[in-house]
Every structure is written in structure tokens, then in C-alpha cells.
Design a protein around this motif. Structure first.
Motif, PDB file in Angstrom:
ATOM      1  N   UNK A 196      76.566  68.362  50.927  1.00  0.00           N
ATOM      2  CA  UNK A 196      77.138  68.190  52.266  1.00  0.00           C
ATOM      3  C   UNK A 196      78.663  68.263  52.184  1.00  0.00           C
ATOM      4  N   UNK A 197      79.226  67.615  51.145  1.00  0.00           N
ATOM      5  CA  UNK A 197      80.675  67.628  50.973  1.00  0.00           C
ATOM      6  C   UNK A 197      81.214  69.040  50.826  1.00  0.00           C
ATOM      7  N   UNK A 198      80.530  69.835  50.008  1.00  0.00           N
ATOM      8  CA  UNK A 198      80.982  71.210  49.796  1.00  0.00           C
ATOM      9  C   UNK A 198      80.917  72.003  51.092  1.00  0.00           C
ATOM     10  N   UNK A 199      79.786  71.847  51.774  1.00  0.00           N
ATOM     11  CA  UNK A 199      79.584  72.575  53.027  1.00  0.00           C
ATOM     12  C   UNK A 199      80.686  72.239  54.033  1.00  0.00           C
ATOM     13  N   UNK A 200      80.913  70.937  54.172  1.00  0.00           N
ATOM     14  CA  UNK A 200      81.899  70.457  55.125  1.00  0.00           C
ATOM     15  C   UNK A 200      83.295  70.959  54.739  1.00  0.00           C
ATOM     16  N   UNK A 201      83.596  70.909  53.454  1.00  0.00           N
ATOM     17  CA  UNK A 201      84.908  71.355  52.983  1.00  0.00           C
ATOM     18  C   UNK A 201      85.121  72.821  53.310  1.00  0.00           C
ATOM     19  N   UNK A 202      84.088  73.618  53.036  1.00  0.00           N
ATOM     20  CA  UNK A 202      84.214  75.053  53.295  1.00  0.00           C
ATOM     21  C   UNK A 202      84.475  75.284  54.781  1.00  0.00           C
ATOM     22  N   UNK A 203      83.765  74.545  55.620  1.00  0.00           N
ATOM     23  CA  UNK A 203      83.964  74.673  57.063  1.00  0.00           C
ATOM     24  C   UNK A 203      85.392  74.300  57.464  1.00  0.00           C
ATOM     25  N   UNK A 204      85.834  73.126  56.981  1.00  0.00           N
ATOM     26  CA  UNK A 204      87.170  72.656  57.341  1.00  0.00           C
ATOM     27  C   UNK A 204      88.218  73.648  56.859  1.00  0.00           C
ATOM     28  N   UNK A 205      88.012  74.160  55.663  1.00  0.00           N
ATOM     29  CA  UNK A 205      88.993  75.085  55.102  1.00  0.00           C
ATOM     30  C   UNK A 205      89.039  76.370  55.919  1.00  0.00           C
ATOM     31  N   UNK A 206      87.848  76.779  56.392  1.00  0.00           N
ATOM     32  CA  UNK A 206      87.847  77.983  57.222  1.00  0.00           C
ATOM     33  C   UNK A 206      88.626  77.760  58.521  1.00  0.00           C
ATOM     34  N   UNK A 207      88.451  76.573  59.076  1.00  0.00           N
ATOM     35  CA  UNK A 207      89.202  76.228  60.286  1.00  0.00           C
ATOM     36  C   UNK A 207      90.700  76.236  59.982  1.00  0.00           C
ATOM     37  N   UNK A 208      91.069  75.655  58.854  1.00  0.00           N
ATOM     38  CA  UNK A 208      92.486  75.607  58.474  1.00  0.00           C
ATOM     39  C   UNK A 208      93.049  77.016  58.288  1.00  0.00           C
ATOM     40  N   UNK A 209      92.228  77.880  57.721  1.00  0.00           N
ATOM     41  CA  UNK A 209      92.689  79.258  57.522  1.00  0.00           C
ATOM     42  C   UNK A 209      92.955  79.930  58.858  1.00  0.00           C
ATOM     43  N   UNK A 210      92.037  79.691  59.812  1.00  0.00           N
ATOM     44  CA  UNK A 210      92.196  80.255  61.157  1.00  0.00           C
ATOM     45  C   UNK A 210      93.437  79.673  61.839  1.00  0.00           C
ATOM     46  N   UNK A 211      93.661  78.382  61.619  1.00  0.00           N
ATOM     47  CA  UNK A 211      94.749  77.685  62.309  1.00  0.00           C
ATOM     48  C   UNK A 211      96.112  78.158  61.804  1.00  0.00           C
ATOM     49  N   UNK A 212      96.152  78.710  60.602  1.00  0.00           N
ATOM     50  CA  UNK A 212      97.400  79.189  60.009  1.00  0.00           C
ATOM     51  C   UNK A 212      98.517  78.174  60.161  1.00  0.00           C
ATOM     52  N   UNK A 213      98.283  76.986  59.675  1.00  0.00           N
ATOM     53  CA  UNK A 213      99.293  75.938  59.732  1.00  0.00           C
ATOM     54  C   UNK A 213     100.515  76.382  58.941  1.00  0.00           C
TER      55      UNK A 213
END
Ligand SMILES: Nc1ncnc2c1ncn2[C@@H]1O[C@H](COP(=O)(O)OP(=O)(O)OP(=O)(O)O)[C@@H](O)[C@H]1O
Ligand SMILES: [Mg+2]
Lengths: 414, 259
Positions: free
Chosen positions: A342-359
């Protein structure tokens, strides 16, 4: 084995809320670690890449003592033409070297006929420099980028361009003192403006190496440094050792080596930041291990305690201690697997969001750097293996206790 | 009669051999106790829970140990069940010296020869009725799946609980749970079934039904049943009764109802 896991899984489901809480804790740990590792890792990779690919190369060769007095760019400490050639021959023979670039470093007075300031200049062979520092060209924020720098033209740092309000195409004059103390001035046209980056040399200007020789009235083809780009930056240590060994054969009359070799880490203060990041990563890993250890152990101790009579029952029926051990370890293992997954899955999701967000973030004078975290499969594997191994270790003691229980005592337990 | 397998080296497979030997020679007793003592020591305090017990139990018997609370029923059943070892004396169960078994060999011995029925049923709550019956075949004796299924079906049929096969223990009544427990104890066709107060948590009618079921199982599978009770009425159902008082085992009595 499947039967053991079936029973273990059912027992986890039996205490659903507790399982959920523990899994959540592990998940948070995994997410924290993967997010930190991927964000800091990509920041580190970006900064290191920028430093090595646009400025320092992977390693540099100087005359002994040059680096410690690099602030004054001492012309007296340049390498003679014949020495430079020997080094270049050596580099050409190495197949771990992708490219190398000779530089003359000098300090000069820069004038736009109205104002004057001091400037640090790298005299470079444009083709070699581009091959060695491929991202240097990306730092040109105004003006021509092809070729890197033409004869008679210079690239000036952003700071000077802003401070003296000089734009590409402007005529300027550079005045430099050569080794013998005589002064020479040459007119240049500003070809472009270089974005400044953190670290030494991050605010230097560039000109053609032949112009630098002309400005300094050099007869010998002497140079200040040779910058080397390796095919595999991860093999820096090996390359350093190799060059050290080979180039130490170049000695002076007293038999002392005349050259010094430095990896980029020794040349950039960012290496210290990189080390800090590694240290913080270590702390995060320790935290993850602690979270998993404590939460799984806690749950397993409770599980064993609550099921003492069950343990007594199956022990009385003749279940071997080893099987009882397996039952409880399987439970810890499943908790670990669940949390890791679950942790890996969630991390991958969050990271994808972060990539999209281009902080974006700033580092030193640099602004607008884009945080582009990337999860490395190796990190995912490391985190998962860590979690699962620690979960198993954490259930070892409670499971062992369960397997050692005396059936009579266990059956009598209320 | 002594058997070489009574040694520490007793193992699962050796026990099987003993098994056959036993049948071949037509042993007289399934359980044989000679001056068996069990003393509990709690620091300075010593409690003699079983005192110099002498008795023989033949294969296929339906035996009850009866006595007031604290008389040593559980202690004795634990000794016979190889869950505990006598402090002194000679206790042989299925031709094996109980005192010589260590933790692992005792577990293997129980797995092979003894079935347990508990006062509180002690079904595994995460397993269905059928899975509970399957447990000893799967987790203890490692039977292949087809054989396991067949035996589980037979047992559920025998204790008439087929309709509840897929229910979990918390969906069963006390009597139903104890039926499942009987089926579980017999699933491996254990020679000896030990039941410490199997009816104490059941109402009278259900208690009789369970005892009746146990007897029918004895008739059907030939296993020996030993149960303990403090209920004189339940006691009557046994064919042979040992009365316990303060750790002393009285002489075997034939139950009146069985003449
Ligand atoms: N582990 C132990 N440590 C000390 N004394 C014990 C222990 N187990 C049992 N005893 C004592 O041994 C005696 C016999 O106990 P046991 O449990 O065998 O009696 P029981 O006939 O089964 O009683 P009940 O009908 O209440 O179950 C009692 O005096 C009891 O206090
Ligand atoms: Mg008792």
C-alpha cells in the motif's frame, strides 16, 4: 505454506481495526521514506548533474597547489604545454573518458566604456567544452548559443550583464595582466549571457581559448586545468585512483608529482549538502525501521497474548512448535507485505501528482528550479525489503514465545 | 511389556511402527498406570495432585473419571494426554512411557494417537466447522487434499453437523461446537480421546446428547474415550468409572446401567 498464510490472513482480518492501524503506520513510514528519497534524490541528481554537466565536469586535473589558490586564478600555476599534451595523450587512451576540455582561467577587468568591473574568465575550446560540459549551453539565457563561443566574442555572467546593463552584441573591452606583469587589452563583442549557478565557477565568463592566449600573450600552449567527463560518473572513485596512479609518473626534478586530481565532490561545496541529504535519508530509514519494528511487535505481542488458549489448543493437538512459530511469523510478514504494498502504491501516486504539479523551488540565487521527484525501482525494493524483513524480525520474539508455550498453562489461561 | 520406542528417540515414524506391533501382539491395556504421582511445587508449597494411581484402561473402553473439584481429574487427564509428565511412577499410553517423551516427541505422539475434547470447545475461531475438523489432518498430519476432504465429510456426517460445515464457531450453539470438537478429535482416528469435563458448559439435554454421541463414535471407530466429570448423572453414562478423591484413584467400577 499456503495454509499457514490462510490462517494468518484470517487472523489479521479478525482484528480488522488493529490490522488497519498497523498497516497505516507502516504505510506512512514507507510513503515518508519513498517521498523523501525520491524528492531529495532527484534534487541531488539535478544539482549534481548541473554542477558536473555545466561547470565542473566529473574530475579536474591541475598543477599541484592550483586548487588551494584557485580564488586568485594564479597564471604562474598553469600547466606547461608539454605537460598538458602528456595528460591529453593519457586521457585519449582511456576508454572510461567520454571527453576532456582544457581551460585557461584568468581574472580580468571588464569595461563597457562607461563602467568597469572585474571578471573571471574561462578560455575554452568550444567543441571540447561542449562535449565535456554538455549543459553549459543551456545556461546561455540571452544571445547566440551556436557555436558556444566564437573568436572575438565572450559569454558574460548574468550578474555583470545586469550590473553593467550589457546586452548581447555590445562592444566591451577586457584588460588582463599576464604572468610577466605586462598589461594587455582586447575588444570583444558580448555573444551571450550565462545564467549563474551555485558553486565555484558558477559566475564565470567564457571566451575562446585562443583569445585567452592572445589576451595573456602566451607563447607556450599552457593551460590552467583539464576538465574530464567520464562515461560512467558512478565510477568516479575508480577513475580518480587510475589517473592518480598514471599521472603521478609526471614528476619534477625532486621526483614529486607535479599534478593534482580532484573529483567534482572536492571542488563543489554542494557535495556537503549531498552528504547531508544522504544522512537525512539514513535517518528516515531508521525511522521507518523503528515504526515497523515497534508497530508490528506491538500487534504481535497482543495477538499472542489474546490467543494463548488457541495456542494451547493447537499445541495439545500435536501442532509442532515450528508450525506455531510459522503461523505467527506469517502474520507479521503479511502485515509487512501489506504495508509495503500500500505504501509503495500510495507513494507512486503521490509522486505522480507531484510531477504533474511541477513544484518549483529556489536554491541559492537560482529560482524556479522544478522539483521532479522520481521513484527509483531500487528504492522501492529497498523500502519493501526493509519493511518485510523488519516485520518478520519484529514478530520473531512473540512467535517464539507462542511456540514455546506449555499447552497446559496455555489452556488454563483465561 | 516394554517397548523400545519408549526411549527419548521416539519419533513420529517409529510410533507408527509401534502401532502395528501393538495390534499384532494384542496389547492388553491402552493406558496403564502404576504408582503414578504428580506433585506440583510452587516454591515451598507442594501439592500432591495425583497420589499413587494404579489403573488399566483397555482399548475401546468408555471411561469416566469422577470427583469433586480439586480432586485431580484434570491433572490425571493431562498426564494420560502426554501434556504433562508424572513426578514418579510408570505411566504407559499406547505402549509408550509418557515420562520419556520430550516436548517435540510428545507433540508428535499426541498428534498420532490422542484426540482432545475441551470443556470450552476450543474451536479455532477463524476457521469454519469443516476447517476446524480439517485442522489436525492439514496442520498436524499433512494429509493430501482429496483424502482430507473425504475424511472431513465423513466426520461431519458422523456427528451430524454437515449443515453447519461452513459456519464459523461464533455462529454455532454450544452443542454444535462440541459436536465439531468431537469430529475434530476423531478426524485422525486417534486411538484415545480425552475429554476434560466436555459437558460442563452445556445444558443437561445437550450434555447427554454429547456423551451419547461420544459413545456412538466409540462404537463406530473403536476409539477409547476417557472423560472427566463431576456430574453424577453424566457419570452414569460411562461403562467404567474411576472415582477420584483428593488425588487418589479408586478401583474401577462397572457402571450399573451397563451391568
Ligand atoms: N499448575 C499447578 N500448580 C499447583 N497446583 C496445581 C496446579 N494444577 C493443579 N493444581 C492442584 O492440584 C489439585 C488437582 O487439580 P485439578 O485441576 O487436577 O483438579 P480437578 O479435579 O480437575 O478440579 P476441577 O473439577 O475444579 O477442574 C488441586 O489442588 C489444584 O490446586
Ligand atoms: Mg479440572
Amino acid at each position: 505454506m499456503g495454509r499457514v498464510f490462510k490462517i494468518a490472513a484470517r487472523n489479521l482480518l479478525r482484528y480488522r481495526r488493529r490490522t488497519l492501524l498497523t498497516t497505516m503506520l507502516i504505510t506512512i513510514g514507507v510513503v515518508a521514506m519513498l517521498l523523501f528519497v525520491s524528492a531529495s534524490g532527484s534534487f541531488k541528481a539535478m544539482m549534481v548533474g548541473q554542477i558536473t554537466d555545466s561547470m565542473l565536469g566529473h574530475l579536474q586535473i591541475h598543477k599541484k597547489g592550483y586548487v588551494s589558490s584557485i580564488d586568485s586564478l594564479p597564471l604562474t600555476m598553469n600547466m606547461k604545454g608539454d605537460v598538458a599534451r602528456k595528460i591529453e595523450d593519457t586521457l585519449d587512451k582511456r576508454d572510461n573518458v567520454e571527453a576532456w576540455s582544457p581551460r585557461i582561467k584568468l581574472g580580468a577587468m571588464f569595461s563597457n566604456y562607461a563602467e568597469t568591473t572585474s571578471i573571471r574568465i574561462n578560455g575554452v575550446d568550444p567543441e571540447r567544452e561542449v562535449a565535456t560540459c554538455p549543459d553549459l549551453r543551456d545556461r546561455i539565457i540571452a544571445g547566440e548559443t551556436e557555436p558556444l563561443v566564437e573568436r572575438g566574442k565572450i559569454l558574460i555572467p548574468e550578474l555583470i550583464a545586469k550590473g553593467l546593463k550589457v546586452e548581447p552584441g555590445a562592444a566591451v573591452v577586457l584588460v588582463a595582466t599576464n604572468k610577466d606583469g605586462s598589461v594587455n587589452g582586447i575588444n570583444f563583442v558580448v555573444q551571450g549571457v550565462l545564467e549563474g549557478i551555485s558553486g565555484p565557477g558558477g559566475r564565470d565568463g567564457y571566451m575562446h581559448i585562443d583569445d585567452a592566449r592572445e589576451l595573456l600573450r602566451m607563447e607556450d600552449k599552457e593551460i590552467s586545468e583539464i576538465v574530464v567527463r567520464l562515461k560512467d560518473p558512478k565510477k568516479l572513485e575508480q577513475a580518480l585512483a587510475d589517473f592518480e596512479a598514471t599521472l603521478s609518473s609526471l614528476t619534477n626534478q625532486e621526483g614529486k608529482p607535479i599534478l593534482e586530481i580532484h573529483g567534482w565532490e572536492k571542488l563543489s561545496p554542494f557535495a556537503a549538502i549531498a552528504k547531508m541529504i544522504d544522512l537525512m535519508t539514513l535517518f528516515i530509514k531508521i525511522m521507518l525501521v523503528s515504526i515497523v519494528l515497534i508497530s508490528v511487535m506491538n500487534v504481535m505481542i497482543m495477538a499472542v497474548y489474546e490467543r494463548i488458549r488457541e495456542i494451547g489448543t493447537i499445541a495439545a493437538m500435536g501442532t509442532q512448535p515450528g508450525s506455531i512459530l510459522q503461523l505467527f511469523i506469517a502474520e507479521g510478514l503479511l502485515l509487512g507485505l501489506l504495508g509495503a504494498a500500500i505504501g509503495t502504491l500510495l507513494s507512486v501516486l503521490i509522486i505522480q501528482v507531484l510531477q504533474k504539479a511541477e513544484l518549483t523551488f529556489s536554491f541559492g540565487r537560482q529560482t524556479g528550479l522544478v522539483l521532479y521527484p522520481v521513484v527509483q525501482p531500487a528504492d522501492v525494493i529497498l523500502a519493501s525489503v526493509m519493511v518485510v524483513v523488519v516485520a518478520v524480525l519484529a514478530s520473531l520474539q512473540p512467535a517464539w514465545k507462542a511456540s514455546r508455550m506449555d499447552p497446559i498453562d496455555a489452556l488454563r489461561h483465561v | 511389556m516394554r517397548c523400545a520406542d519408549g526411549s527419548k528417540a521416539t519419533r513420529f515414524w517409529n510410533l507408527k511402527v509401534t502401532d502395528r506391533l501393538t495390534h499384532g501382539r494384542r496389547m492388553m491395556s491402552l493406558v496403564s498406570a502404576q504408582s503414578v504421582n504428580k506433585v506440583y511445587r510452587n516454591g515451598e508449597v507442594e501439592v500432591a495432585a495425583v497420589k499413587s494411581a494404579d489403573f488399566e484402561i483397555e482399548p475401546g473402553s468408555f471411561v469416566s473419571f469422577v470427583g469433586p473439584s480439586g480432586s485431580g481429574k484434570s491433572t490425571l487427564l493431562n498426564l494420560i494426554g502426554c501434556l504433562d509428565r508424572p513426578t514418579s511412577g510408570d505411566l504407559r499410553v499406547v505402549d509408550t512411557d509418557v515420562a520419556a517423551l520430550d516436548r517435540k516427541t510428545a507433540a508428535a505422539f499426541r498428534a498420532q494417537h490422542i484426540g482432545f475434547i475441551f470443556q470450552d470447545f476450543n474451536l479455532i475461531p477463524v476457521l469454519t466447522a469443516a476447517e476446524n475438523v480439517e485442522y489436525p489432518l492439514l496442520m498436524v498430519q499433512n494429509w493430501p487434499v482429496a483424502r482430507r476432504r473425504k475424511r472431513v465429510g465423513e466426520m461431519l456426517e458422523a456427528v451430524d453437523i454437515m449443515a453447519q460445515a461452513d459456519k464459523y464457531p461464533d455462529q454455532l450453539s454450544g452443542g454444535q461446537k462440541q459436536r465439531v470438537a468431537v469430529a475434530r478429535a476423531l478426524a485422525t482416528r486417534a486411538k484415545l480421546i480425552l475429554a476434560d469435563e466436555p459437558t460442563a458448559n452445556l445444558d443437561h439435554t445437550t450434555a447427554y446428547r454429547i456423551i451419547d454421541l461420544m459413545k456412538r463414535m466409540r462404537d463406530e471407530f473403536g476409539s477409547t474415550f476417557i472423560f472427566s466429570t463431576h456430574d453424577p448423572k453424566i457419570m452414569e453414562a460411562a461403562e467404567m468409572i474411576f472415582t477420584l478423591e483428593d488425588g487418589k484413584v479408586g478401583p474401577a467400577e462397572r457402571s450399573e446401567s451397563h451391568g
